[in-house]
Design a protein around this motif. Structure first.
Motif, PDB file in Angstrom:
ATOM      1  N   ARG A 129       6.875   5.437   6.700  1.00  0.00           N
ATOM      2  CA  ARG A 129       5.927   5.793   5.644  1.00  0.00           C
ATOM      3  C   ARG A 129       6.328   5.141   4.317  1.00  0.00           C
ATOM      4  O   ARG A 129       5.472   4.715   3.554  1.00  0.00           O
ATOM      5  CB  ARG A 129       5.864   7.310   5.492  1.00  0.00           C
ATOM      6  N   SER A 130       7.632   5.064   4.081  1.00  0.00           N
ATOM      7  CA  SER A 130       8.083   4.476   2.814  1.00  0.00           C
ATOM      8  C   SER A 130       8.162   2.963   2.876  1.00  0.00           C
ATOM      9  O   SER A 130       8.023   2.280   1.857  1.00  0.00           O
ATOM     10  CB  SER A 130       9.459   5.037   2.448  1.00  0.00           C
ATOM     11  N   GLY A 131       8.395   2.425   4.073  1.00  0.00           N
ATOM     12  CA  GLY A 131       8.538   0.982   4.213  1.00  0.00           C
ATOM     13  C   GLY A 131       9.854   0.438   3.712  1.00  0.00           C
ATOM     14  O   GLY A 131      10.045  -0.779   3.646  1.00  0.00           O
ATOM     15  N   LEU A 132      10.769   1.347   3.367  1.00  0.00           N
ATOM     16  CA  LEU A 132      12.046   0.896   2.817  1.00  0.00           C
ATOM     17  C   LEU A 132      13.027   0.586   3.944  1.00  0.00           C
ATOM     18  O   LEU A 132      13.144   1.345   4.897  1.00  0.00           O
ATOM     19  CB  LEU A 132      12.628   1.972   1.905  1.00  0.00           C
ATOM     20  N   ASN A 133      13.719  -0.512   3.800  1.00  0.00           N
ATOM     21  CA  ASN A 133      14.812  -0.881   4.692  1.00  0.00           C
ATOM     22  C   ASN A 133      14.395  -1.103   6.138  1.00  0.00           C
ATOM     23  O   ASN A 133      15.217  -0.936   7.061  1.00  0.00           O
ATOM     24  CB  ASN A 133      15.927   0.183   4.656  1.00  0.00           C
ATOM     25  N   LEU A 134      13.152  -1.470   6.368  1.00  0.00           N
ATOM     26  CA  LEU A 134      12.767  -1.838   7.715  1.00  0.00           C
ATOM     27  C   LEU A 134      13.458  -3.147   8.083  1.00  0.00           C
ATOM     28  O   LEU A 134      13.649  -4.025   7.243  1.00  0.00           O
ATOM     29  CB  LEU A 134      11.250  -1.979   7.827  1.00  0.00           C
ATOM     30  N   GLU A 135      13.799  -3.275   9.346  1.00  0.00           N
ATOM     31  CA  GLU A 135      14.704  -4.343   9.750  1.00  0.00           C
ATOM     32  C   GLU A 135      14.091  -5.735   9.694  1.00  0.00           C
ATOM     33  O   GLU A 135      14.762  -6.696   9.271  1.00  0.00           O
ATOM     34  CB  GLU A 135      15.217  -4.058  11.166  1.00  0.00           C
ATOM     35  N   VAL A 136      12.862  -5.891  10.141  1.00  0.00           N
ATOM     36  CA  VAL A 136      12.265  -7.226  10.244  1.00  0.00           C
ATOM     37  C   VAL A 136      10.869  -7.222   9.618  1.00  0.00           C
ATOM     38  O   VAL A 136      10.092  -6.284   9.847  1.00  0.00           O
ATOM     39  CB  VAL A 136      12.143  -7.684  11.715  1.00  0.00           C
ATOM     40  N   TRP A 137      10.574  -8.278   8.869  1.00  0.00           N
ATOM     41  CA  TRP A 137       9.262  -8.433   8.230  1.00  0.00           C
ATOM     42  C   TRP A 137       8.706  -9.813   8.534  1.00  0.00           C
ATOM     43  O   TRP A 137       9.453 -10.788   8.633  1.00  0.00           O
ATOM     44  CB  TRP A 137       9.379  -8.298   6.712  1.00  0.00           C
ATOM     45  N   GLY A 138       7.382  -9.869   8.646  1.00  0.00           N
ATOM     46  CA  GLY A 138       6.721 -11.151   8.726  1.00  0.00           C
ATOM     47  C   GLY A 138       6.407 -11.689   7.347  1.00  0.00           C
ATOM     48  O   GLY A 138       6.705 -11.049   6.333  1.00  0.00           O
ATOM     49  N   GLN A 139       5.799 -12.870   7.316  1.00  0.00           N
ATOM     50  CA  GLN A 139       5.488 -13.529   6.047  1.00  0.00           C
ATOM     51  C   GLN A 139       4.155 -13.094   5.461  1.00  0.00           C
ATOM     52  O   GLN A 139       3.896 -13.348   4.280  1.00  0.00           O
ATOM     53  CB  GLN A 139       5.495 -15.052   6.245  1.00  0.00           C
ATOM     54  N   GLY A 140       3.312 -12.479   6.270  1.00  0.00           N
ATOM     55  CA  GLY A 140       2.049 -11.967   5.766  1.00  0.00           C
ATOM     56  C   GLY A 140       0.872 -12.866   6.081  1.00  0.00           C
ATOM     57  O   GLY A 140       1.009 -14.074   6.247  1.00  0.00           O
ATOM     58  N   THR A 141      -0.292 -12.243   6.160  1.00  0.00           N
ATOM     59  CA  THR A 141      -1.548 -12.957   6.337  1.00  0.00           C
ATOM     60  C   THR A 141      -2.589 -12.334   5.423  1.00  0.00           C
ATOM     61  O   THR A 141      -2.675 -11.106   5.310  1.00  0.00           O
ATOM     62  CB  THR A 141      -2.004 -12.918   7.819  1.00  0.00           C
ATOM     63  N   LEU A 142      -3.373 -13.172   4.754  1.00  0.00           N
ATOM     64  CA  LEU A 142      -4.304 -12.700   3.737  1.00  0.00           C
ATOM     65  C   LEU A 142      -5.626 -12.275   4.374  1.00  0.00           C
ATOM     66  O   LEU A 142      -6.232 -13.030   5.140  1.00  0.00           O
ATOM     67  CB  LEU A 142      -4.548 -13.792   2.707  1.00  0.00           C
TER      68      LEU A 142
END
Length: 126
Positions: free
Chosen positions: A108-121
């Motif tokens: 819910r907070s999104g803090l310290n999640l291990e892996v992230w992508g670069q994003g898509t608009l």
């Protein structure tokens, strides 16, 4: 190197649909919950949805409940089906992976999640 790559973003009219995909590589997929976040211009990143390790549990932000559906498959893919899109859904959408339970406060907070992508608009026109 563990990697998440999003695809499927684009421009759509209000009321339309898009399906975002997230491909995971070098990840023990079954050990991770998967989720999606978004960040609109000038706003903080916010939780959108998360799906449990086995796919049986889905969790949504109130703002997208009933319109968005998160899923995952056995091919290390996570999806976000977005229907009835609104201009306020316009944002960069990020895929994330973390071993913690999908319904936890960590997601819910999104803090310290291990892996992230670069994003898509995703842009929704009125």
């Amino acid at each position: 190197q563990v990697q998440l790559v999003e695809s499927g973003g684009g421009l759509v009219q209000a009321g339309g649909s898009l399906r975002l995909s997230c491909a995971a590589s070098r990840l023990t997929f079954g050990s991770y919950a998967m989720g999606w976040y978004r960040q609109a211009p000038g706003k903080e990143r916010e939780f959108v949805a998360a799906v449990s390790h086995g796919g049986g549990g889905q969790f949504y932000a109130d703002s997208v409940k009933g319109r968005f559906t998160i899923s995952r498959d056995d091919a290390k893919m996570s999806f976000l089906q977005m229907n009835s899109l609104k201009p306020e859904d316009t944002a960069v959408y990020y895929c994330a992976a973390d071993p913690s339970p999908a319904g936890s406060g960590r997601w819910r907070s999104g803090l310290n999640l291990e892996v992230w992508g670069q994003g898509t608009l995703v842009t929704v026109s009125s």
